[in-house]
Write a protein that holds these residues in place. Sequence first.
Motif, short mmCIF file in Angstrom:
data_model
loop_
_atom_site.label_atom_id
_atom_site.label_comp_id
_atom_site.label_asym_id
_atom_site.label_seq_id
_atom_site.Cartn_x
_atom_site.Cartn_y
_atom_site.Cartn_z
N ASP A 172 0.97 -2.24 -11.28
CA ASP A 172 0.79 -1.05 -10.46
C ASP A 172 1.82 -0.98 -9.33
O ASP A 172 2.43 0.07 -9.08
N ARG A 227 4.66 1.93 -8.87
CA ARG A 227 4.67 2.82 -7.70
C ARG A 227 5.99 2.71 -6.94
O ARG A 227 6.52 3.72 -6.45
N CYS A 228 6.54 1.50 -6.82
CA CYS A 228 7.83 1.35 -6.13
C CYS A 228 8.94 2.04 -6.91
O CYS A 228 9.78 2.74 -6.33
N ALA A 251 8.89 5.66 -6.57
CA ALA A 251 9.37 6.08 -5.25
C ALA A 251 10.88 5.92 -5.11
O ALA A 251 11.43 6.12 -4.02
N GLN A 305 5.88 4.45 0.83
CA GLN A 305 6.46 5.71 1.32
C GLN A 305 7.50 5.43 2.41
O GLN A 305 8.58 6.03 2.41
N PRO A 363 0.83 -1.21 0.00
CA PRO A 363 0.00 0.00 0.00
C PRO A 363 0.86 1.25 0.00
O PRO A 363 2.08 1.20 0.26
N ALA A 364 0.24 2.38 -0.28
CA ALA A 364 0.98 3.64 -0.42
C ALA A 364 1.82 3.96 0.81
O ALA A 364 2.98 4.41 0.70
N GLU A 365 1.27 3.73 2.00
CA GLU A 365 2.00 4.03 3.23
C GLU A 365 3.27 3.20 3.34
O GLU A 365 4.33 3.71 3.76
#
Length: 272
Positions: free
Chosen positions: A144, A148-149, A152, A105, A100-102
Amino acid sequence: MIDAGFSCPNRDGSRGIGGCTFCRNDSFNPSYCRGSITEQIAAGKRFFADKYPDMKYLAYFQAYSNTHAPIDTLKERYAEALQDPDVVGLVIATRPDCLPAETVQFLSALSAQTPVTIEIGVETLYDRTLERINRCHTAAESIDAITRCADAGLPVTAHFIIGLPGETEDDILAETEIINTLPITSIKLHQLQILKGTPIEQEWLMHKEDFLEFTAQSYISLVQRFLNRLDKRIQVERIVSSAPSSILVSPRWGLKPATLQAMLQAGITSES
């Protein structure tokens, strides 16, 4: 390698039960993966001390899904590994539905302090196969999570299994068209291994016509064609895996991974 006591969402009911049909975790966990994280690292260092006396280490969180927990739990377990002065970074194996996004991050922030690589078990980019092997996630989720990774700033290694049920050689080769579009740093491949006591063993016994039958040479030939199609920017970290003979049903080639790697290299050299 470290077994930090995590589970998987297709085992604990978060998404499903039973786990992946091919999975038997003790097939790749070294014997020293017992006790606390600190104890496992110490045992691992003793295991490699004679062969690599001056080596520094990456703590490889491999068993099950190593981001499948609350952030506080992740912080605690990764920090324990990083307390060892010889551990200079983390390799974190997980699933695409456990990022997940958290969490991404947090891992991105952690990578500013120490090298962090994310290994994502994609296994296949065909949803029909993912459903058949009880992965409980989709190809779109894999794409996805990888994206996203990478966005980041995290290096991503993608895992794929060659020879999953229902897939043809043409299917496997065609996957490279999608893989080449993904922002991955490296790839790990291995042959499907049928292990004793797994659901896929029963499926294989009843429906062998749905499985590719590889000799060592035919497997290496397919891998070579796969790699010939793979974008050259993508590093190849592994082409084969080896489960203990006591639990391996098929394929039983009787060859060490180094021998298969040499076969691949010889083939590449002969064509160059």
